[in-house]
Enzyme design. Structure first.
Site, PDB file in Angstrom:
ATOM      1  N   LYS A 171      54.512 -27.054 117.224  1.00 56.99           N
ATOM      2  CA  LYS A 171      54.280 -28.496 117.288  1.00 56.99           C
ATOM      3  C   LYS A 171      54.000 -28.921 118.726  1.00 56.99           C
ATOM      4  O   LYS A 171      53.031 -29.631 118.994  1.00 56.99           O
ATOM      5  CB  LYS A 171      55.511 -29.226 116.741  1.00 56.99           C
ATOM      6  CG  LYS A 171      55.258 -30.626 116.298  1.00 56.99           C
ATOM      7  CD  LYS A 171      56.535 -31.252 115.734  1.00 56.99           C
ATOM      8  CE  LYS A 171      56.826 -30.770 114.326  1.00 56.99           C
ATOM      9  NZ  LYS A 171      58.209 -31.132 113.890  1.00 56.99           N
ATOM     10  N   ARG A 212      62.029 -34.366 117.777  1.00 53.62           N
ATOM     11  CA  ARG A 212      61.513 -33.500 116.715  1.00 53.62           C
ATOM     12  C   ARG A 212      61.703 -32.040 117.076  1.00 53.62           C
ATOM     13  O   ARG A 212      61.502 -31.639 118.210  1.00 53.62           O
ATOM     14  CB  ARG A 212      60.011 -33.754 116.526  1.00 53.62           C
ATOM     15  CG  ARG A 212      59.589 -35.177 116.710  1.00 53.62           C
ATOM     16  CD  ARG A 212      58.079 -35.346 116.754  1.00 53.62           C
ATOM     17  NE  ARG A 212      57.412 -34.913 115.547  1.00 53.62           N
ATOM     18  CZ  ARG A 212      56.094 -34.865 115.421  1.00 53.62           C
ATOM     19  NH1 ARG A 212      55.313 -35.189 116.441  1.00 53.62           N
ATOM     20  NH2 ARG A 212      55.558 -34.474 114.291  1.00 53.62           N
ATOM     21  N   GLY A 266      59.855 -28.753 106.992  1.00 57.72           N
ATOM     22  CA  GLY A 266      61.018 -29.403 106.397  1.00 57.72           C
ATOM     23  C   GLY A 266      62.322 -28.671 106.598  1.00 57.72           C
ATOM     24  O   GLY A 266      63.340 -29.036 106.026  1.00 57.72           O
ATOM     25  N   MET A 274      63.929 -28.119 109.529  1.00 58.16           N
ATOM     26  CA  MET A 274      64.808 -28.679 110.546  1.00 58.16           C
ATOM     27  C   MET A 274      64.654 -30.184 110.582  1.00 58.16           C
ATOM     28  O   MET A 274      63.873 -30.749 109.851  1.00 58.16           O
ATOM     29  CB  MET A 274      64.543 -28.014 111.875  1.00 58.16           C
ATOM     30  CG  MET A 274      65.157 -26.620 111.860  1.00 58.16           C
ATOM     31  SD  MET A 274      64.853 -25.729 113.346  1.00 58.16           S
ATOM     32  CE  MET A 274      63.109 -25.745 113.390  1.00 58.16           C
ATOM     33  N   ARG A 282      48.351 -28.403 112.601  1.00 62.05           N
ATOM     34  CA  ARG A 282      48.662 -26.972 112.553  1.00 62.05           C
ATOM     35  C   ARG A 282      47.725 -26.320 111.545  1.00 62.05           C
ATOM     36  O   ARG A 282      47.139 -27.007 110.702  1.00 62.05           O
ATOM     37  CB  ARG A 282      50.115 -26.750 112.136  1.00 62.05           C
ATOM     38  CG  ARG A 282      50.403 -27.303 110.753  1.00 62.05           C
ATOM     39  CD  ARG A 282      51.866 -27.131 110.383  1.00 62.05           C
ATOM     40  NE  ARG A 282      52.168 -27.991 109.248  1.00 62.05           N
ATOM     41  CZ  ARG A 282      53.357 -28.539 109.002  1.00 62.05           C
ATOM     42  NH1 ARG A 282      54.348 -28.331 109.821  1.00 62.05           N
ATOM     43  NH2 ARG A 282      53.549 -29.286 107.949  1.00 62.05           N
ATOM     44  N   HIS A 330      64.851  -3.233  86.581  1.00 60.04           N
ATOM     45  CA  HIS A 330      63.906  -2.364  85.887  1.00 60.04           C
ATOM     46  C   HIS A 330      62.691  -3.166  85.426  1.00 60.04           C
ATOM     47  O   HIS A 330      61.539  -2.790  85.667  1.00 60.04           O
ATOM     48  CB  HIS A 330      64.598  -1.693  84.699  1.00 60.04           C
ATOM     49  CG  HIS A 330      63.687  -0.817  83.891  1.00 60.04           C
ATOM     50  ND1 HIS A 330      63.021  -1.276  82.780  1.00 60.04           N
ATOM     51  CD2 HIS A 330      63.330   0.466  84.052  1.00 60.04           C
ATOM     52  CE1 HIS A 330      62.290  -0.287  82.278  1.00 60.04           C
ATOM     53  NE2 HIS A 330      62.460   0.786  83.036  1.00 60.04           N
ATOM     54  N   SER A 340      50.754  15.351 100.192  1.00 58.18           N
ATOM     55  CA  SER A 340      50.881  13.969  99.774  1.00 58.18           C
ATOM     56  C   SER A 340      52.323  13.568 100.038  1.00 58.18           C
ATOM     57  O   SER A 340      53.248  14.144  99.470  1.00 58.18           O
ATOM     58  CB  SER A 340      50.547  13.840  98.296  1.00 58.18           C
ATOM     59  OG  SER A 340      50.790  12.516  97.891  1.00 58.18           O
ATOM     60  N   CYS A 386      51.881   8.512  98.636  1.00 56.19           N
ATOM     61  CA  CYS A 386      51.823   8.053  97.251  1.00 56.19           C
ATOM     62  C   CYS A 386      53.112   7.369  96.822  1.00 56.19           C
ATOM     63  O   CYS A 386      53.359   7.197  95.654  1.00 56.19           O
ATOM     64  CB  CYS A 386      51.508   9.214  96.317  1.00 56.19           C
ATOM     65  SG  CYS A 386      52.778  10.493  96.312  1.00 56.19           S
ATOM     66  N   TYR A 406      44.250   8.945 103.191  1.00 56.84           N
ATOM     67  CA  TYR A 406      44.289   7.897 102.175  1.00 56.84           C
ATOM     68  C   TYR A 406      45.717   7.426 101.924  1.00 56.84           C
ATOM     69  O   TYR A 406      46.684   8.105 102.295  1.00 56.84           O
ATOM     70  CB  TYR A 406      43.675   8.389 100.854  1.00 56.84           C
ATOM     71  CG  TYR A 406      44.492   9.449 100.153  1.00 56.84           C
ATOM     72  CD1 TYR A 406      45.518   9.096  99.283  1.00 56.84           C
ATOM     73  CD2 TYR A 406      44.242  10.801 100.368  1.00 56.84           C
ATOM     74  CE1 TYR A 406      46.284  10.063  98.662  1.00 56.84           C
ATOM     75  CE2 TYR A 406      45.004  11.773  99.743  1.00 56.84           C
ATOM     76  CZ  TYR A 406      46.020  11.406  98.893  1.00 56.84           C
ATOM     77  OH  TYR A 406      46.792  12.352  98.278  1.00 56.84           O
TER      78      TYR A 406
HETATM   79  P1  ADP Z   1      58.520 -31.973 110.234  1.00 56.36           P
HETATM   80  O1  ADP Z   1      58.408 -30.811 111.133  1.00 56.36           O
HETATM   81  O2  ADP Z   1      59.570 -31.870 109.206  1.00 56.36           O
HETATM   82  O3  ADP Z   1      57.172 -32.394 109.697  1.00 56.36           O
HETATM   83  P2  ADP Z   1      58.209 -34.005 112.225  1.00 56.36           P
HETATM   84  O4  ADP Z   1      58.859 -33.832 113.533  1.00 56.36           O
HETATM   85  O5  ADP Z   1      56.775 -33.654 112.166  1.00 56.36           O
HETATM   86  O6  ADP Z   1      59.015 -33.187 111.153  1.00 56.36           O
HETATM   87  O7  ADP Z   1      58.437 -35.519 111.870  1.00 56.36           O
HETATM   88  C1  ADP Z   1      58.771 -36.071 110.647  1.00 56.36           C
HETATM   89  C2  ADP Z   1      57.900 -37.280 110.376  1.00 56.36           C
HETATM   90  O8  ADP Z   1      58.010 -38.240 111.407  1.00 56.36           O
HETATM   91  C3  ADP Z   1      56.433 -36.935 110.306  1.00 56.36           C
HETATM   92  O9  ADP Z   1      55.838 -37.664 109.295  1.00 56.36           O
HETATM   93  C4  ADP Z   1      55.911 -37.364 111.651  1.00 56.36           C
HETATM   94  O10 ADP Z   1      54.556 -37.687 111.604  1.00 56.36           O
HETATM   95  C5  ADP Z   1      56.768 -38.566 111.958  1.00 56.36           C
HETATM   96  N1  ADP Z   1      56.908 -38.783 113.387  1.00 56.36           N
HETATM   97  C6  ADP Z   1      57.442 -37.932 114.282  1.00 56.36           C
HETATM   98  N2  ADP Z   1      57.405 -38.426 115.522  1.00 56.36           N
HETATM   99  C7  ADP Z   1      56.830 -39.629 115.422  1.00 56.36           C
HETATM  100  C8  ADP Z   1      56.501 -40.643 116.375  1.00 56.36           C
HETATM  101  N3  ADP Z   1      56.723 -40.467 117.664  1.00 56.36           N
HETATM  102  N4  ADP Z   1      55.916 -41.754 115.922  1.00 56.36           N
HETATM  103  C9  ADP Z   1      55.673 -41.918 114.605  1.00 56.36           C
HETATM  104  N5  ADP Z   1      55.956 -41.019 113.664  1.00 56.36           N
HETATM  105  C10 ADP Z   1      56.527 -39.877 114.064  1.00 56.36           C
HETATM  106 MG    MG Z   2      55.667 -32.602 110.721  1.00 55.80          MG
END
Ligand code: ADP
Ligand code: MG
Ligand code: MG
Length: 908
Positions: free
Chosen positions: A27, A98, A107, A109, A371, A489, A797, A864, A884
């Protein structure tokens, strides 16, 4: 100089960049990169993944000390760029905190938004924005997220719902509203009050008011979240090391919840399910952060075409759609155009499909994340081939873009999409073997076989399966079991057969006596329809139409490319003409392992086999074997014919004889009646065959050496089949393989028997055919003395299943009792029966190959075991210089792709 711990970004500048993901997390690295290429991103900074490790080593206080100065400077930088002040009442800067690891862990963390608010700042912000609804909405979100992530306000029992969600439900009920955005400002105020009271009640602490305290609490909580249960579990599943750590991103907030010109959403530059080159996504007006994915309201489509497709699926008329559910393209055309332009820019820049997050604050678009998007196997292939065709990536890159294991999804039948819409899920078991299947229920193997005769598709439903069910499994479309895991199995056999299997579906109550199964209150009888998705573990009620897997043009193109770059050949393990034909259609260029034991089992053959086992002298044994010969010869004919033009390695009889005699009284009585001898005689023989350690007992070439007539008969059957086929114009390349060699003379004696039997046959028939004689290398001693064995063997083999078993001294059948603990304690990284142990077993493979070739330079070497279809093991085989790998038919494309990748990686 002290190492750099904090990297800032904002306003088109950044200290980091995309290729720094190890240090900044995915990120953070991409937030920096987006700044550098002119994509609008709120300013912020990233604390490196190294600090996460420092946190776990040195503790909180020391880490705050190490970071303090840099973080303060970085906050200043944001303040200057957005012209607001962190902690200020009249003009406050709010931030998000974040997490972000090297590999994406969606999702897994926790993120905190709107940090910097307290009761006073709320009033100031209302004065500044004039939007009390927005401010209170932000505040209640902040208290909720901070309470959850930092203050540990989780449900006490796993049965409880989240304490904050409980409060929201209650307030909604009292207010008589259904959706979050229907709550009034007073409701939102009420929420904040109740949230804080709940925090006080559960933790005994007041909610922190100082922005700086809040910030440090959040940063440390992100580090802590690296070690939460979800994250640990996810890492385990994905094989991500704990040492990597997570980075922390602190970023100025932008608000999608400021009213109807604000919004938030997620989008993809191509379709992640199909791979179609079509921009798509969802958004919500007047919402924040995860609202889109969390399902608090139903999100709307970003593009018009996406919206139209959605409406069609949902049965909504175009009129209704356009008025009630307009796309962003229609509702906010200007912003949509910019979004569309930027998503294309990002895809072009990263040269891969992007998964993006954005927020619109009062008509201004901001990107918050990009990403490389996760995708299905089908989409992965299509996108790689499309990007190649568009000239965006090279052939080599296209080959490297596809994860070999993901091809699995493409090789099995799938449910018809339309049919699935109205299908009802009954329960979920383990996704033991991929594919979709629909059919009538059978509970017993023999019933399944009978029912299948009429051409009806069958689903075999059992508590669990055992080798006796094999015939029933073969005729079934799918297998469903109540017990057993991913290596039960049923699971292992089904994967080998490329058949759909759902195992361990605990909700099944199988009643063999009444031939019924009850699933979550629904009762099914024998013959009733049921459907399985072996890729997800879902079990459906009734008949759900399936479609055969289609090897589409993209897949074919990928395979062609793979063949262009590969050095290692891919053969298959196949014991029947059917399997051989499937493997050929997947591009196998020969059979690396044809097991012959099943050829002794069916009908008349097992009778003759038992006669042979009971025989008291060689003469009787030879007589019995003569009866088996024509059957075997026929079986071999089928297989060689299916592999016309390609080599076939046939392994001589391998398992111990006790596997061919019955161990229960009824079975023994039946056998006695059949053979016309007393049951006592049968029992004596069964007892005599009993071994304390059959895996290390009288099996493999030990059988052939004690009963050379078996080897003789099999040689005649193999070469006899080839001679007959030769007349029909079929090209046979037989390779006769001696199993379980440990000593040169063990092999040499067998080789002599084989060659003599061959000469005798050739003389009788007045014709001959070329063949090779070689051996399995599956006993460590054979690997250690490979030079000696290669003096006689024409090929090796590597039977890496047995070789792993004997190198580790782990019984393959008993490893389940300690493997989970070994994996847990990291004594083992992976199951060595699934992933070749390169350091130990692999060393034997490498050494034996080198030493063998020193004596016989043209020694053909292959493997094998199960490993032949596992990508990392295949790559190892390439590096060792094997000729192979051989794997089950459905893994052939996976192995071909892995082999090509190995060759390409090698060149670099
Ligand atoms: P995850 O890795 O679970 O996607 P994120 O860190 O990307 O968590 O953030 C969760 C949500 O919060 C995402 O929808 C992201 O776009 C939003 N978000 C994070 N930082 C900001 C920010 N500075 N302003 C507005 N929205 C944010
Ligand atoms: Mg995100
Ligand atoms: Mg073996």
């Amino acid at each position: 100089m002290d190492k750099k711990r904090v990297y800032t970004f904002g306003n088109g500048k950044a200290e980091g960049k995309a290729d720094m993901r190890n240090l900044l997390g995915g990120k953070g690295a991409n937030l920096a990169e987006m700044n550098l290429i002119g994509v609008p991103v709120p300013p912020g900074f990233t604390i490196t993944t190294e600090v996460c490790q420092e946190y776990f080593d040195l503790g909180r206080d020391r880490v705050v000390e190490l970071l303090k100065e840099d973080v303060e400077a970085a906050i200043k930088n944001i303040e200057t760029l957005v012209n607001a002040k962190f902690g200020d009442v009249e003009n406050p800067l709010l931030v998000s905190v974040r997490s972000g690891a090297r590999a994406s862990m969606p999702g897994m963390m926790d993120t905190i938004l709107n940090l910097g608010l307290n009761d006073e700042v709320v009033e100031g912000l209302i004065r500044k924005t004039g939007n009390d609804r927005f401010v209170w909405d932000s505040y209640r979100r902040f208290v909720q997220m901070y309470g959850d992530v930092v203050l540990g306000m989780k449900p006490v029992n796993k049965e409880d719902i989240d304490p904050f969600e409980a409060i929201i439900e209650k307030v909604k009920q009292e207010a008589g509203v259904r959706l979050d955005n229907e709550l009034s400002v007073d409701n939102l105020k009420d929420l904040v009050k109740r949230f804080k009271a709940a925090v006080k009640a559960q933790t005994g602490c007041d909610f922190p008011t100082s922005a700086v305290d809040q910030l440090w609490g959040a940063v440390m909580a992100v580090f802590d979240s690296w070690m939460n249960e979800r994250a640990i579990l996810y890492r385990k599943m994905e094989g991500i090391p704990a040492e990597w750590g997570t980075a922390v991103n602190v970023q100025a907030m932008v608000f999608g919840n400021m009213g109807n010109t604000s919004a938030t959403g997620v989008c993809f530059s191509r379709d992640a399910a199909t791979g179609e080159n079509l921009f798509n996504g969802e958004y919500l007006i007047n919402a924040q952060g995860e609202d889109v994915v969390a399902g608090v309201r139903t999100p709307q489509q970003i593009t018009k075409i996406g919206s139209q497709r959605w409406a069609e699926r949902a049965g909504i008329s175009e009129e209704e759609r356009a008025s009630k559910y307009p796309s962003m393209e229609e509702a906010m055309p200007e912003i949509y155009n910019e979004l569309n332009r930027l998503q294309q820019q990002l895809e072009d820049h990263y040269r891969d499909m992007q998964d993006m997050e954005f927020t619109v604050q009062e008509g201004k678009l901001w990107f918050l994340q990009t990403r490389n998007g996760k995708r299905t196997g089908r989409a992965m292939v299509k996108i790689a081939m499309d990007l190649l065709a568009e000239g965006k990536i090279s052939e080599e890159e296209a080959v490297l873009r596809v994860e070999p294991n993901k091809l699995d999804e493409l090789l099995h039948p799938v449910f018809d999409k339309k049919a699935l819409l109205s299908a009802k899920v009954l329960t979920k078991g383990l996704p033991a073997s991929p594919g979709a299947a629909t059919g009538r229920i059978a509970f017993f193997a023999d019933d399944a076989a009978k029912m299948a005769e009429s051409g009806e598709p069958i689903i075999l439903v059992r508590l669990e399966t055992s080798p006796e069910d094999l015939a029933g499994m073969t005729v079934s479309e799918g297998i469903l079991t109540a017990r057993g895991g991913m290596t039960s199995h049923a699971a292992v056999v089904a994967r080998g057969m490329g058949k759909c299997c759902v195992s361990g579906a605990g909700a099944l109550h199988v009643d063999y006596k009444n031939r019924t199964v009850e699933i979550e209150g629904h009762e099914f009888k024998e013959g009733d329809w049921i459907s399985l998705n072996g890729s997800t573990g879902e079990v459906y009620e009734g008949k759900v139409e399936t479609r055969a897997a289609e090897m589409d043009a993209d897949f074919a193109k990928l395979m062609d490319l793979a063949d262009k770059y590969t050095k290692l050949k891919v053969r298959t393990n196949a014991d029947t003409p059917h399997d051989a034909a499937i493997a050929r259609s997947f591009g196998a260029v020969g059979i690396g392992l044809c097991r012959t034991e099943h050829m002794f089992f069916e009908g008349e053959k097992i009778k003759a086999m038992r006669e042979m086992i009971l025989a008291e002298n060689q003469e009787d044994r030879v007589k019995a074997l003569k009866k088996i010969l024509p059957y075997q010869q026929d079986d071999f004919k089928g297989i060689f014919k299916a592999m016309d033009g390609f080599p076939v390695t046939v392994r001589l009889l391998d398992p111990p004889l006790h596997e061919f005699v019955p161990h229960d009284i009824a079975g023994q009585q039946a056998m006695a009646d059949q053979m016309g001898v007393s049951i006592q005689k049968i029992q004596h023989r069964v007892e005599a065959l009993c071994e304390a350690n059959p895996m290390l007992g009288h099996r493999g070439c030990r059988l052939g050496n004690t009963y050379p007539e078996i080897t003789e008969m099999q040689t005649r059957a193999i070469l006899g089949a080839c001679l007959e086929l030769k007349k029909e114009g079929v090209k046979c390349f037989p390779e006769i393989m001696v199993p379980l060699t440990g000593i040169l003379y063990e092999f040499q004696n067998q080789e002599t028997v084989i060659r003599q039997a061959a000469e005798k046959l050739f003389e009788e028939k007045g014709d001959r055919i070329d063949f090779k004689v070689g051996t399995m290398i599956e006993i460590p001693r054979a690997a250690l003395t490979a030079d000696r064995i290669a003096s006689r063997a024409e090929f090796f083999s590597f039977g890496t299943n047995d070789l792993t078993q004997m190198t580790f001294g782990y019984s393959r059948d008993d490893i389940a009792s300690f493997l989970p603990v070994y994996l847990e304690k990291k004594i083992l990284k992976v199951d060595p029966f699934q992933v070749l142990d390169q350091k130990g077993v692999g060393k034997l493979v490498r050494m034996a190959t080198e030493n063998g070739r020193a004596v016989r330079p043209d020694l053909k070497c292959g493997i094998c075991g199960e490993h032949g279809g596992e990508p990392s093991s295949v790559k190892f085989c390439h590096r060792v210089g094997l000729n192979y790998v051989s794997c089950s038919p459905f893994r052939v494309p996976i192995a071909r792709l892995a082999a090509a990748q190995a060759a390409i990686e090698d060149k670099k």
